[in-house]
Motif scaffolding. Sequence first.
Motif, PDB file in Angstrom:
ATOM      1  N   GLY A  99       0.783  -1.229   0.000  1.00  0.00           N
ATOM      2  CA  GLY A  99       0.000   0.000   0.000  1.00  0.00           C
ATOM      3  C   GLY A  99       0.816   1.280   0.000  1.00  0.00           C
ATOM      4  N   LEU A 100       2.146   1.156  -0.106  1.00  0.00           N
ATOM      5  CA  LEU A 100       3.034   2.324  -0.084  1.00  0.00           C
ATOM      6  C   LEU A 100       3.801   2.456  -1.381  1.00  0.00           C
ATOM      7  CD1 LEU A 100       4.794   2.369   3.412  1.00  0.00           C
ATOM      8  CD2 LEU A 100       3.045   3.941   2.585  1.00  0.00           C
ATOM      9  N   VAL A 101       4.024   3.696  -1.785  1.00  0.00           N
ATOM     10  CA  VAL A 101       4.975   4.021  -2.848  1.00  0.00           C
ATOM     11  C   VAL A 101       6.090   4.798  -2.178  1.00  0.00           C
ATOM     12  CG1 VAL A 101       5.359   5.254  -4.995  1.00  0.00           C
ATOM     13  CG2 VAL A 101       3.173   4.095  -4.597  1.00  0.00           C
ATOM     14  N   ALA A 102       7.314   4.285  -2.229  1.00  0.00           N
ATOM     15  CA  ALA A 102       8.369   4.886  -1.420  1.00  0.00           C
ATOM     16  C   ALA A 102       9.699   4.981  -2.153  1.00  0.00           C
ATOM     17  CB  ALA A 102       8.562   4.094  -0.130  1.00  0.00           C
ATOM     18  N   VAL A 103      10.394   6.058  -1.859  1.00  0.00           N
ATOM     19  CA  VAL A 103      11.790   6.252  -2.265  1.00  0.00           C
ATOM     20  C   VAL A 103      12.566   6.488  -0.975  1.00  0.00           C
ATOM     21  CG1 VAL A 103      13.411   7.692  -3.529  1.00  0.00           C
ATOM     22  CG2 VAL A 103      11.136   7.267  -4.468  1.00  0.00           C
ATOM     23  N   SER A 104      13.561   5.656  -0.701  1.00  0.00           N
ATOM     24  CA  SER A 104      14.267   5.730   0.573  1.00  0.00           C
ATOM     25  C   SER A 104      15.684   6.230   0.403  1.00  0.00           C
ATOM     26  CB  SER A 104      14.284   4.349   1.241  1.00  0.00           C
ATOM     27  OG  SER A 104      14.950   4.398   2.487  1.00  0.00           O
ATOM     28  N   GLU A 105      15.974   7.373   1.030  1.00  0.00           N
ATOM     29  CA  GLU A 105      17.328   7.958   1.081  1.00  0.00           C
ATOM     30  C   GLU A 105      17.978   8.006  -0.294  1.00  0.00           C
ATOM     31  OE1 GLU A 105      19.669   6.077   4.125  1.00  0.00           O
ATOM     32  OE2 GLU A 105      18.498   6.990   5.733  1.00  0.00           O
ATOM     33  N   ALA A 106      17.267   8.572  -1.241  1.00  0.00           N
ATOM     34  CA  ALA A 106      17.805   8.720  -2.592  1.00  0.00           C
ATOM     35  C   ALA A 106      18.798   9.876  -2.641  1.00  0.00           C
ATOM     36  CB  ALA A 106      16.673   8.978  -3.581  1.00  0.00           C
ATOM     37  N   PRO A 107      19.993   9.681  -3.206  1.00  0.00           N
ATOM     38  CA  PRO A 107      20.959  10.781  -3.330  1.00  0.00           C
ATOM     39  C   PRO A 107      20.335  11.952  -4.081  1.00  0.00           C
ATOM     40  CG  PRO A 107      21.984   8.686  -3.865  1.00  0.00           C
ATOM     41  CD  PRO A 107      20.513   8.416  -3.738  1.00  0.00           C
ATOM     42  N   ALA A 108      20.600  13.164  -3.578  1.00  0.00           N
ATOM     43  CA  ALA A 108      19.973  14.358  -4.143  1.00  0.00           C
ATOM     44  C   ALA A 108      21.029  15.345  -4.607  1.00  0.00           C
ATOM     45  CB  ALA A 108      19.053  15.018  -3.115  1.00  0.00           C
ATOM     46  N   THR A 109      20.721  16.055  -5.692  1.00  0.00           N
ATOM     47  CA  THR A 109      21.655  17.007  -6.292  1.00  0.00           C
ATOM     48  C   THR A 109      20.983  18.371  -6.425  1.00  0.00           C
ATOM     49  OG1 THR A 109      22.680  15.219  -7.566  1.00  0.00           O
ATOM     50  CG2 THR A 109      23.123  17.466  -8.286  1.00  0.00           C
ATOM     51  N   LEU A 110      21.689  19.417  -6.050  1.00  0.00           N
ATOM     52  CA  LEU A 110      21.150  20.773  -6.083  1.00  0.00           C
ATOM     53  C   LEU A 110      20.974  21.258  -7.521  1.00  0.00           C
ATOM     54  CD1 LEU A 110      20.421  23.037  -4.017  1.00  0.00           C
ATOM     55  CD2 LEU A 110      22.721  23.956  -4.412  1.00  0.00           C
ATOM     56  N   THR A 111      19.845  21.900  -7.780  1.00  0.00           N
ATOM     57  CA  THR A 111      19.570  22.449  -9.108  1.00  0.00           C
ATOM     58  C   THR A 111      20.112  23.877  -9.224  1.00  0.00           C
ATOM     59  OG1 THR A 111      17.462  23.418  -8.468  1.00  0.00           O
ATOM     60  CG2 THR A 111      17.436  21.095  -9.155  1.00  0.00           C
ATOM     61  N   GLU A 112      20.013  24.451 -10.417  1.00  0.00           N
ATOM     62  CA  GLU A 112      20.439  25.837 -10.632  1.00  0.00           C
ATOM     63  C   GLU A 112      19.607  26.792  -9.767  1.00  0.00           C
ATOM     64  OE1 GLU A 112      22.783  27.233 -12.314  1.00  0.00           O
ATOM     65  OE2 GLU A 112      23.586  25.659 -13.632  1.00  0.00           O
ATOM     66  N   LYS A 113      18.286  26.631  -9.792  1.00  0.00           N
ATOM     67  CA  LYS A 113      17.440  27.504  -8.980  1.00  0.00           C
ATOM     68  C   LYS A 113      17.608  27.209  -7.489  1.00  0.00           C
ATOM     69  CE  LYS A 113      13.892  28.670 -12.373  1.00  0.00           C
ATOM     70  NZ  LYS A 113      12.432  28.715 -12.672  1.00  0.00           N
ATOM     71  N   GLY A 114      17.905  25.944  -7.163  1.00  0.00           N
ATOM     72  CA  GLY A 114      18.175  25.611  -5.770  1.00  0.00           C
ATOM     73  C   GLY A 114      19.407  26.333  -5.253  1.00  0.00           C
ATOM     74  N   ALA A 115      20.430  26.449  -6.121  1.00  0.00           N
ATOM     75  CA  ALA A 115      21.635  27.180  -5.733  1.00  0.00           C
ATOM     76  C   ALA A 115      21.314  28.646  -5.450  1.00  0.00           C
ATOM     77  CB  ALA A 115      22.679  27.061  -6.845  1.00  0.00           C
ATOM     78  N   ARG A 116      20.412  29.231  -6.236  1.00  0.00           N
ATOM     79  CA  ARG A 116      19.995  30.623  -6.002  1.00  0.00           C
ATOM     80  C   ARG A 116      19.235  30.750  -4.686  1.00  0.00           C
ATOM     81  NH1 ARG A 116      16.755  33.105 -10.822  1.00  0.00           N
ATOM     82  NH2 ARG A 116      16.940  34.902  -9.416  1.00  0.00           N
ATOM     83  N   ALA A 117      18.446  29.723  -4.370  1.00  0.00           N
ATOM     84  CA  ALA A 117      17.686  29.747  -3.119  1.00  0.00           C
ATOM     85  C   ALA A 117      18.606  29.801  -1.912  1.00  0.00           C
ATOM     86  CB  ALA A 117      16.775  28.527  -3.033  1.00  0.00           C
ATOM     87  N   PHE A 118      19.779  29.183  -2.025  1.00  0.00           N
ATOM     88  CA  PHE A 118      20.739  29.188  -0.929  1.00  0.00           C
ATOM     89  C   PHE A 118      21.754  30.326  -1.051  1.00  0.00           C
ATOM     90  CE2 PHE A 118      19.065  24.923  -0.594  1.00  0.00           C
ATOM     91  CZ  PHE A 118      18.994  24.738   0.774  1.00  0.00           C
ATOM     92  N   GLY A 119      21.400  31.321  -1.836  1.00  0.00           N
ATOM     93  CA  GLY A 119      22.227  32.518  -1.925  1.00  0.00           C
ATOM     94  C   GLY A 119      23.611  32.288  -2.496  1.00  0.00           C
ATOM     95  N   GLY A 120      23.759  31.262  -3.322  1.00  0.00           N
ATOM     96  CA  GLY A 120      25.063  30.990  -3.910  1.00  0.00           C
ATOM     97  C   GLY A 120      26.024  30.305  -2.968  1.00  0.00           C
ATOM     98  N   MET A 121      25.553  29.852  -1.812  1.00  0.00           N
ATOM     99  CA  MET A 121      26.433  29.159  -0.868  1.00  0.00           C
ATOM    100  C   MET A 121      26.947  27.851  -1.460  1.00  0.00           C
ATOM    101  SD  MET A 121      25.601  27.970   3.056  1.00  0.00           S
ATOM    102  CE  MET A 121      25.403  29.675   3.585  1.00  0.00           C
ATOM    103  N   TYR A 122      26.108  27.200  -2.278  1.00  0.00           N
ATOM    104  CA  TYR A 122      26.497  25.952  -2.937  1.00  0.00           C
ATOM    105  C   TYR A 122      26.248  26.085  -4.431  1.00  0.00           C
ATOM    106  CZ  TYR A 122      25.771  24.400   1.875  1.00  0.00           C
ATOM    107  OH  TYR A 122      25.807  24.291   3.235  1.00  0.00           O
ATOM    108  N   ARG A 123      27.083  25.435  -5.206  1.00  0.00           N
ATOM    109  CA  ARG A 123      26.931  25.447  -6.648  1.00  0.00           C
ATOM    110  C   ARG A 123      25.899  24.416  -7.088  1.00  0.00           C
ATOM    111  NH1 ARG A 123      33.230  25.469  -8.770  1.00  0.00           N
ATOM    112  NH2 ARG A 123      33.848  27.497  -7.857  1.00  0.00           N
ATOM    113  N   ALA A 124      25.311  24.633  -8.249  1.00  0.00           N
ATOM    114  CA  ALA A 124      24.433  23.630  -8.840  1.00  0.00           C
ATOM    115  C   ALA A 124      25.223  22.336  -9.036  1.00  0.00           C
ATOM    116  CB  ALA A 124      23.894  24.115 -10.174  1.00  0.00           C
TER     117      ALA A 124
END
Length: 476
Positions: free
Chosen positions: A357-382
């Motif tokens: 009864g569940l659809v799940a993704v567990s601890e999937a590696p994640a990568t910052l996007t271009e807009k995500g980098a802007r959200a963090f004020g340029g602290m991290y690169r895309a």
Amino acid sequence: MSPPPPPRRYGFLVALCIAVLGALLPAGPAQAASGTVQGGRLDWGIKSSFQSYVTGPIAQGSYSLTGGAATVGQNQFRFHSARGTYDAGTGAFSAAFSGGVHFLGHRESDGGHQLDLTISNPSVRLAGNGGTLYVDIVSKARGSGTVTSSSQVPFATLSLGGVDLRGGGTGVVLNNLPATLTAQGAQSFAGYYTAGTALDPVSLSADILAATTAAPAPTSASPAPSKSTEAKAPARRDTAVEDGVVDWGVRRTFREYVTGDIARGRWALSDGAEDGGALFRFPGGRGTYDDGELRAAFEGAVRFTGEHGLDLRLSRVRAVVEDGEGTLYADVAGAEFSGTRVPLVTFAADELTVEDGLVAVSEAPATLTEKGARAFGGMYRAGTAMDPVSVAVAVAEDAELPALPDLGSSAVPEPTPSASASVAARPVAGATGGDGVSPSLVAGLGAGGVLLVAAVGGFVLRQRRRAAAHGTTEDN
């Protein structure tokens, strides 16, 4: 001037006090009842100098957290979800915690590492004046490179420093228990340290549930649904998301930056978001799932604030999975960038299927996007690796969502570098103050009992002082 009355004249007050306290105090057997350990955390840096060695210029390595472990304070790892037993009569305490730390260092030409060590699932057994810390270990021996895996190795001895755990209560809090590496621990530690080496002190907090606690019985006010009621309930589509959660810690080093010496900040959760230690949980998932594709929106918000203009709020989290790739969106309100439905990170989500009864993704590696980098004020690169993403949505009413790491109900003071042990608040039987009154006794009296003790104690003290002033003693 007549001398003060001898003690026998006010002895009846003491007797009265004893009688009243006898009525106020709970029965003896209830104080000595055993309990179940359910919920709590253990904070331990393993050995700070080892952390520095791994991440320093010699080993040039790193560490990663597994199983929901988190970092807290200075060089501390937090292990969660305590489970075990506690005997109030003997003070025996046993609890197992979840989570692990994986150390890598001395990278080799083939991409492997000479230093490869995982320490996980610590458990503690305490009795009398001390105890033992056990851990699961996977380690690569120096030189031979042989990998060994061992379960619940007696890794360190612990000292209680005279603290008495007897007496009962709703929880146990222990700070800075001295820890010493055992011979078996030294061997499983790949020979980096010898037996007898002082490790970082251990602090823990655990909730205690009384053994007599029972689940509330159903009442007539909440009857079980009848078959006729169930038949009238409209059937939901199999692809409708009944409930769901997203677990994401953003990035470990970002959290450490927020609370560290530079930003000196904090984070606050709102609108139903929960703190799981190493991650934030966004609940209340609603949406649709259809043949490997998922679209769901979640509740909750987290706001990071601190010095140097730090102010970032993430809310209205959404997860979209298409063609085996997932994207995590959020509304962003920041000092330098704001926007709605901003794609923050992407993550792998291959072969998304329904199970129990569940659809799940567990601890999937994640990568910052271009807009995500802007959200963090340029602290991290895309392209920067962020904390892994876990998504779980229920497409059946009886499906159970994954449990959030259980940190317990009581806050633990942040560990301080001190080779001392203490029990904070409960249980404290056996520890007495300078007046000889046990704190656990005072805690059990209630307001009326404490006032009575104070009043009678003050009266007796005044009479003793008057007697001393007139040259009389209690032996008169």
